[in-house]
Enzyme design. Structure first.
Site, PDB file in Angstrom:
ATOM      1  N   ASN A 178       0.823  -1.202   0.000  1.00 38.40           N
ATOM      2  CA  ASN A 178       0.000   0.000   0.000  1.00 38.40           C
ATOM      3  C   ASN A 178       0.860   1.257   0.000  1.00 38.40           C
ATOM      4  OD1 ASN A 178      -1.876   1.985   0.342  1.00 38.40           O
ATOM      5  ND2 ASN A 178      -2.937   1.036   2.041  1.00 38.40           N
ATOM      6  N   ASP A 179       1.538   1.492   1.101  1.00 38.64           N
ATOM      7  CA  ASP A 179       2.281   2.748   1.220  1.00 38.64           C
ATOM      8  C   ASP A 179       3.389   2.890   0.180  1.00 38.64           C
ATOM      9  OD1 ASP A 179       0.733   3.462   3.447  1.00 38.64           O
ATOM     10  OD2 ASP A 179       1.958   2.173   4.707  1.00 38.64           O
ATOM     11  N   VAL A 180       3.944   1.759  -0.259  1.00 45.88           N
ATOM     12  CA  VAL A 180       5.064   1.841  -1.197  1.00 45.88           C
ATOM     13  C   VAL A 180       4.602   2.135  -2.622  1.00 45.88           C
ATOM     14  CG1 VAL A 180       6.549   0.344   0.154  1.00 45.88           C
ATOM     15  CG2 VAL A 180       5.096  -0.663  -1.606  1.00 45.88           C
ATOM     16  N   ALA A 236       0.905   2.413   7.620  1.00 44.18           N
ATOM     17  CA  ALA A 236       1.272   3.748   8.058  1.00 44.18           C
ATOM     18  C   ALA A 236       0.035   4.585   8.359  1.00 44.18           C
ATOM     19  CB  ALA A 236       2.130   4.430   7.002  1.00 44.18           C
TER      20      ALA A 236
END
Lengths: 466, 102
Positions: A392-394, A433
């Site tokens: 997700n965050d990456v 995050a």
């Protein structure tokens, strides 16, 4: 004579550590490097068993008993642990090393306050240092384990203004160390216990505000702490191999920590303060009634079947769902149909750098199929379909175009440049995050909800039907 | 203060060792591919279990009827041994996977 042989053995052991670590840093020699370091450790332990202390009672039964118990526990734990839980395991092992240093320091302090042993000022300072660093490494690692294992969430252990709490605790701990040092043996052992307790609390509190997504950095940092406490303990006993081993780990752990921070484009300070998670708000998005479009399994299967190039972006979701083998199965199926399949590995995908590589290697995905951030970003615009499996965050575009986002500036995989993206995800909830991902609402993005393994299995079936 | 200076003087060789090892540690790690970060961390973690040596020395020098020292020392040996054996075994498992693919 014997002591010369022992000292030479220590030298050999220390060399084995150095060369072992060196070899561990290159893929071809890594396994042998690890074995070499293990041999070095065995030599050091055996040498210590035979070291000629004049008139020492030895108490070998206690040592052998402890070594057998610890050895069996460690070996079984290491063999049984799931590959996905590897980071947690390393964290626990690391914490126990710290606890060992604390145990040593406590015994020294006990004898010091009982008057049964005399410590010079310098030695006393080193004992206090061992206690402090070891305690922080111990409880910090345990909390890092709990967070990684999902047993504790950031919000449960973070107080309002936690940074100030930590600064306060640090000052109290350091202040107590100084006070104990100044007062000497007159104070009594109770003070040593109080210091231990406070240092243990500080270790816990130190890790508390740090976001779960940053745990890899923290484990690396705590690893170097354990190394330093081992080195400090080495100074207490005047033992060279403890010093060398400990400092090697301390120094290399520090470098590794910095490398990891660089991969996320953040400073270590920023990580420790706890930049992610609590209260960070994006300056845009979220407020509109944006709807992410779903895709059916069969549609996705057809799309994949007729594409030319596919890039898989694995994340922690892949690890949790144990989906690496199904992923490889899909890969094989597509390759058989002439689709070019690659895996884009973000440096901090998963819970530890290299976590994804380990998992995919377990599923026999060939090495050259894994491409790093820069190569992936070069290849993405020409890619037909990107499958994002539990990451997700990456892949969050906010890192590039939203200065208000807490992850702004972090290098990400620019998957939105590919022709199509499919996100395999359990739900629309934000990632680890705690940040919303605008990618999900892109026109060329489709969501496939469900457990990663389950979804991939369905995809495999759908592709086979074509 | 004098105490500490005296200590430093006594331990001069150790301090040489300390400084050179710090530099060595920095240099060894300077260039590592990302994929090896986890195994490297794990291997380094196993090496930090060298603190077990201290526990062994402690027990060997303890009086046979000093059960407090013996117990805490043995606890130290157990903890250190878990760190050492577990650490190297886990690292080897990771490495095993890297090896297979060729």
């Amino acid at each position: 004579m014997l002591s010369t042989i022992i000292n030479l053995s220590y030298l050999v052991g220390a060399l084995a550590f150095v060369i072992g670590l060196r070899r561990l840093s290159s893929p071809d020699t890594a396994r042998r490097g690890n074995i070499l370091a293990a041999i070095g450790m065995s030599i050091a332990i055996i040498a210590t068993l035979f070291y000629p202390f004049s008139g020492a009672p030895n108490n070998y039964a206690w040592i052998i008993g402890g070594a057998i118990i610890g050895g069996i526990i460690g070996f079984v734990a290491a063999k049984r642990v799931q590959m996905t839980a590897m980071p947690q395991m390393v964290s626990i092992f690391n914490g126990l090393g710290g606890a060992c240093a604390v145990a040593l320091a406590i015994v020294e302090l006990l004898h010091y306050y009982n008057g049964t042993a005399d410590l010079s000022g310098g030695q006393f300072a080193v004992v206090l240092l061992t206690l402090f660093i070891g305690a922080v490494a111990f409880t910090g690692s345990i909390l890092a384990y709990l967070k990684l294992d999902g047993k504790v969430w950031d919000s449960q252990v973070t107080l309002p203004g936690h940074t100030y709490v930590n600064i306060f605790l640090l000052l109290v701990t350091v202040g107590m160390c100084v006070y104990l040092f100044m007062q000497g043996p007159a104070l009594g052992f109770g003070w040593a216990i109080a210091l231990t307790v406070i240092a243990l609390i500080y270790g816990f509190s130190f890790v508390a505000p740090i976001g779960g997504a940053d745990m890899p950095v923290v484990i690396s940092l705590l690893n170097s702490f354990t190394g330093l406490s081992a080195a400090a303990a080495g100074l207490i006993y005047g033992n060279q191999i403890m010093l060398v081993g400990g400092i090697l780990v301390g120094a290399s752990g520090t470098i590794l920590t910095v490398l990891m921070c660089q991969a996320m484009n953040r400073s270590l300070f920023n990580v420790i303060i706890g930049g992610f998670g609590g209260g960070a708000k994006s300056s845009k998005g979220q407020d509109g009634d944006q709807v992410a479009k779903e895709v059916t399994v069969s549609d996705a299967g057809i799309q994949l079947f007729y594409s030319k190039s596919v890039i898989v972006v694995p994340g922690y979701g892949l690890a949790v769902a144990q989906a690496q083998k199904v992923c490889k199965e899909m890969d094989d199926l597509l390759e058989a149909n002439g689709v070019d399949v690659k895996y884009a590995i973000h440096p901090v995908a998963g819970r530890m750098p290299g976590h994804m590589n380990v998992l995919l290697a377990e599923a026999d995905v060939p090495y050259p199929k894994l491409i790093d951030l820069d190569d992936a970003n070069a290849a993405l615009p020409d890619t037909d379909i990107v499958i994002i499996v539990g990451a997700n965050d990456v892949v969050n575009p906010a890192a590039i175009d939203d200065p208000g986002s807490p992850i702004y500036g972090m290098p990400v995989l620019e998957v939105w440049k590919a022709k199509n993206t499919i996100v395999l995800k359990r739900s629309m909830s934000p990632g680890y995050a705690g940040i919303q991902n605008p990618l999900f609402f892109n026109d060329n993005n489709r969501m496939l909800f469900g457990d990663a393994k389950d979804s991939l299995q369905k995809l495999v079936k759908a592709i086979k039907e074509n | 203060m004098e105490n500490i200076l005296h200590f430093l003087d006594e331990q001069l060789i150790m301090i040489y060792l300390l400084l050179f090892t710090i530099i060595l540690g920095f240099e060894i790690i300077a260039k590592v591919p990302t994929i090896l970060h986890t195994p490297l961390m794990s291997g380094a973690n196993a090496i930090s279990g060298v603190v077990i040596i201290g526990a062994i020395i402690l027990i060997r020098q303890a009086a046979p009827d000093d059960y407090v020292t013996l117990s805490i020392g043995t606890l130290g040996v157990i903890l250190g041994m878990i760190n050492v054996v577990g650490g190297f075994a886990v690292t080897d498992r990771m490495m095993e996977m890297f090896k297979k693919k060729k």
